[in-house]
Scaffold this motif. Structure first.
Motif, PDB file in Angstrom:
ATOM      1  N   HIS A   1       6.113  18.655   3.588  1.00 16.84           N
ATOM      2  CA  HIS A   1       6.244  17.691   2.494  1.00 16.84           C
ATOM      3  C   HIS A   1       4.935  16.959   2.229  1.00 16.84           C
ATOM      4  O   HIS A   1       4.379  16.336   3.139  1.00 16.84           O
ATOM      5  N   HIS A   2       4.488  17.003   0.967  1.00 15.57           N
ATOM      6  CA  HIS A   2       3.237  16.345   0.578  1.00 15.57           C
ATOM      7  C   HIS A   2       3.442  15.233  -0.443  1.00 15.57           C
ATOM      8  O   HIS A   2       2.477  14.581  -0.838  1.00 15.57           O
ATOM      9  N   GLU A   3       4.670  15.019  -0.874  1.00 18.18           N
ATOM     10  CA  GLU A   3       4.917  14.055  -1.942  1.00 18.18           C
ATOM     11  C   GLU A   3       5.683  12.836  -1.436  1.00 18.18           C
ATOM     12  O   GLU A   3       6.551  12.947  -0.563  1.00 18.18           O
ATOM     13  N   VAL A   4       5.364  11.692  -2.015  1.00 21.02           N
ATOM     14  CA  VAL A   4       6.040  10.442  -1.653  1.00 21.02           C
ATOM     15  C   VAL A   4       7.540  10.554  -1.897  1.00 21.02           C
ATOM     16  O   VAL A   4       8.355  10.055  -1.108  1.00 21.02           O
ATOM     17  N   THR A   5       7.917  11.236  -2.974  1.00 21.07           N
ATOM     18  CA  THR A   5       9.344  11.384  -3.293  1.00 21.07           C
ATOM     19  C   THR A   5      10.109  12.104  -2.181  1.00 21.07           C
ATOM     20  O   THR A   5      11.282  11.799  -1.928  1.00 21.07           O
ATOM     21  N   ASP A   6       9.439  13.055  -1.512  1.00 23.57           N
ATOM     22  CA  ASP A   6      10.086  13.781  -0.410  1.00 23.57           C
ATOM     23  C   ASP A   6      10.473  12.828   0.716  1.00 23.57           C
ATOM     24  O   ASP A   6      11.580  12.897   1.257  1.00 23.57           O
TER      25      ASP A   6
ATOM     26  N   PRO B   1      11.384   6.001  -4.353  1.00 24.67           N
ATOM     27  CA  PRO B   1       9.928   6.045  -4.198  1.00 24.67           C
ATOM     28  C   PRO B   1       9.271   4.701  -4.510  1.00 24.67           C
ATOM     29  O   PRO B   1       8.305   4.315  -3.850  1.00 24.67           O
TER      30      PRO B   1
ATOM     31  N   ASN C   1       6.948   2.659  -1.889  1.00 24.01           N
ATOM     32  CA  ASN C   1       5.606   2.223  -2.265  1.00 24.01           C
ATOM     33  C   ASN C   1       5.431   0.718  -2.028  1.00 24.01           C
ATOM     34  O   ASN C   1       4.422   0.271  -1.487  1.00 24.01           O
TER      35      ASN C   1
ATOM     36  N   LYS D   1       0.969   7.469  -0.611  1.00 30.41           N
ATOM     37  CA  LYS D   1       0.264   8.726  -0.858  1.00 30.41           C
ATOM     38  C   LYS D   1      -1.019   8.799  -0.028  1.00 30.41           C
ATOM     39  O   LYS D   1      -1.403   9.882   0.447  1.00 30.41           O
TER      40      LYS D   1
END
Length: 268
Positions: A182-187, A196, A200, A212
């Motif tokens: 997983h590379h995304e904040v949403t993940d 998200p 944040n 991020k």
């Protein structure tokens, strides 16, 4: 336990320095050394002290008398610190929060002798071929950190137990565990069952950076390590780290470091 998951070196040379960008370092300085320099901050005439150093720190120890052993430096990988036996120790909160505060404390004479004995045993075990040596090393590390926590209350560095702090702590644990997938904040927000936007907000409030940035920092750290210390091709590393293509991995790496993966590898 993988080879080199734990390394230990004696502080006996004129200069002892950071091993690489992946390992957490624990510097136990017994006999007085000339100085330890951490991110251009100089601590002079240091003795009977332990420093806990995040991989992001640049550091070196200058020894007064390099003919004798002035202490030890333990280099610990994420694999070791995430081991179930060690994962709940307060030192892991220090590691995951990266709060900017460098934990340092003095040891009482009785604890100092026990610490030396523990580190000497780890040093001996790492060079042996004994059965069950990995279990013995983990047990000794656990004892060492329990002593450390009892001496300086490491937990105070990350002791704020409010909801946002716990979310950030769990977020960083998840990034450490799932960075290859997983590379995304949403993940990560989904894994934490929060939005998200709220993730944040929590990370910004507690760490003063965006989530991020935490993800990017982990990807770069893993990338540098693989490029420096493995024989895998750039293509293999890119897919192992979860990138959709080698070209995108190269673009990502160059954007954040100013050089291509192949150029970093040649520089070594």
């Amino acid at each position: 336990m993988k080879p080199n998951a734990v390394k230990i070196v004696q502080i006996s040379n004129e200069t002892t320095a950071k091993y690489n960008d992946e390992y957490f370092a624990v510097c136990w300085i017994k006999e007085e050394v000339k100085s330890i320099e951490i991110n251009h901050s100089l601590y002079q005439n240091v003795s009977n002290s332990i420093f806990f150093l995040d991989p992001k720190y640049q550091w070196k120890i200058s020894n007064n008398n390099h003919t004798s052993n002035s202490g030890y430096v333990l280099f610990l990988s994420n694999e070791i610190l995430n081991n179930p036996m060690l994962s709940n120790l307060h030192i892991n909160k220090v590691r995951l929060f990266n709060s900017g505060e460098i934990p340092l404390f003095k040891l009482s004479p009785g604890i100092e002798k026990r610490t030396q004995a523990i580190l000497e045993m780890i040093d001996e075990l790492l060079g042996s071929h004994l059965n069950h040596k990995d279990d013995a090393i983990l047990s000794l590390l656990n004892t060492f950190f329990v002593y450390c926590d009892g001496q300086c209350n490491i937990k105070s560095i990350a002791s704020n137990n409010n909801a946002k702090t716990n979310i950030v702590y769990n977020f960083k644990k998840l990034v450490d565990k799932y960075i290859f997938q997983h590379h995304e904040v949403t993940d990560y927000a989904s894994l934490l069952n929060i939005s998200p936007k709220y993730l944040n907000e929590c990370v910004q409030e507690v760490l003063s950076v965006k989530p991020k940035s935490i993800i990017i920092e982990q990807l770069l750290m893993r990338s540098r390590y693989a490029l420096k210390f493995s024989n895998k091709s750039v293509k293999e590393i890119s897919f192992e780290l979860g990138f959709s293509s080698p070209d995108y991995f190269s673009y990502f790496f160059k954007t954040h470091t100013g050089m291509s993966p192949s150029l970093l590898r040649k520089a070594n």
